[in-house]
Design a protein around this motif. Sequence first.
Motif, short mmCIF file in Angstrom:
data_model
loop_
_atom_site.label_atom_id
_atom_site.label_comp_id
_atom_site.label_asym_id
_atom_site.label_seq_id
_atom_site.Cartn_x
_atom_site.Cartn_y
_atom_site.Cartn_z
N GLU A 125 0.84 -1.20 0.00
CA GLU A 125 0.00 0.00 0.00
C GLU A 125 0.88 1.26 0.00
O GLU A 125 0.59 2.22 -0.71
CB GLU A 125 -0.92 0.00 1.22
N GLU A 126 1.95 1.26 0.77
CA GLU A 126 2.86 2.40 0.79
C GLU A 126 3.54 2.58 -0.57
O GLU A 126 3.76 3.69 -1.02
CB GLU A 126 3.91 2.23 1.88
N THR A 127 3.86 1.46 -1.22
CA THR A 127 4.46 1.52 -2.55
C THR A 127 3.48 2.12 -3.55
O THR A 127 3.85 2.93 -4.39
CB THR A 127 4.89 0.11 -3.00
N ALA A 128 2.23 1.72 -3.48
CA ALA A 128 1.21 2.25 -4.39
C ALA A 128 0.99 3.74 -4.15
O ALA A 128 0.83 4.50 -5.11
CB ALA A 128 -0.09 1.48 -4.22
N VAL A 129 0.97 4.17 -2.90
CA VAL A 129 0.78 5.59 -2.59
C VAL A 129 1.96 6.41 -3.10
O VAL A 129 1.78 7.48 -3.68
CB VAL A 129 0.57 5.79 -1.07
N ALA A 130 3.18 5.90 -2.93
CA ALA A 130 4.36 6.61 -3.42
C ALA A 130 4.34 6.71 -4.94
O ALA A 130 4.67 7.74 -5.51
CB ALA A 130 5.63 5.91 -2.95
N SER A 131 3.91 5.65 -5.60
CA SER A 131 3.82 5.65 -7.06
C SER A 131 2.76 6.64 -7.53
O SER A 131 2.97 7.37 -8.51
CB SER A 131 3.50 4.25 -7.57
N LEU A 132 1.63 6.69 -6.84
CA LEU A 132 0.57 7.64 -7.19
C LEU A 132 1.04 9.07 -6.99
O LEU A 132 0.78 9.94 -7.82
CB LEU A 132 -0.68 7.37 -6.35
N ASN A 133 1.76 9.32 -5.90
CA ASN A 133 2.26 10.67 -5.65
C ASN A 133 3.23 11.11 -6.74
O ASN A 133 3.18 12.25 -7.20
CB ASN A 133 2.94 10.74 -4.28
N LYS A 134 4.12 10.22 -7.16
CA LYS A 134 5.05 10.55 -8.24
C LYS A 134 4.31 10.81 -9.54
O LYS A 134 4.65 11.72 -10.30
CB LYS A 134 6.06 9.43 -8.43
N GLY A 135 3.30 10.02 -9.80
CA GLY A 135 2.51 10.21 -11.01
C GLY A 135 1.77 11.54 -11.01
O GLY A 135 1.70 12.22 -12.03
N LEU A 136 1.22 11.93 -9.86
CA LEU A 136 0.51 13.19 -9.79
C LEU A 136 1.45 14.38 -9.94
O LEU A 136 1.10 15.39 -10.56
CB LEU A 136 -0.26 13.29 -8.47
N VAL A 137 2.65 14.27 -9.41
CA VAL A 137 3.64 15.35 -9.58
C VAL A 137 4.04 15.46 -11.05
O VAL A 137 4.14 16.56 -11.60
CB VAL A 137 4.87 15.11 -8.68
N ALA A 138 4.24 14.34 -11.72
CA ALA A 138 4.58 14.36 -13.14
C ALA A 138 3.43 14.92 -13.97
O ALA A 138 3.65 15.70 -14.91
CB ALA A 138 4.95 12.97 -13.61
#
Length: 121
Positions: A44-57
């Motif tokens: 879940e933490e990995t998915a949240v980190a991936s989503l955060n990076k995607g939103l910043v991009a």
Amino acid sequence: MPKGMRRQLAMILLVTSIIIAAAGVAVIAYAEGPGHEEVPGTAEETAVASLNKGLVALSAGIAVASSTIASAIALRSVASAGFAASVERPELTSYLLILSGLAEGIAIYGLLVAILLLGKI
């Protein structure tokens, strides 16, 4: 609405949709690409980190796209009015160059915002 204005609006909408689609593809490619580091912790933490990076991009892509479109609209207005004025008074040509540089500055500011956003990833 005049036919020419409808054509311009359609072109702006087409370019905007292409840019948004490209930004979405870039977000997916960046978030799930081969350079993706694993964040220690649960899935879940990995998915949240991936989503955060995607939103910043995605935010960086929107910043560049919107500033570039605004710069193009401003430059079109400056160029059409500047060339008309320089035909009547050739000494105004230097002002045309200054105003077009200011219009191009809008796109540069969007690029700087995108670089700052991507630096946070």
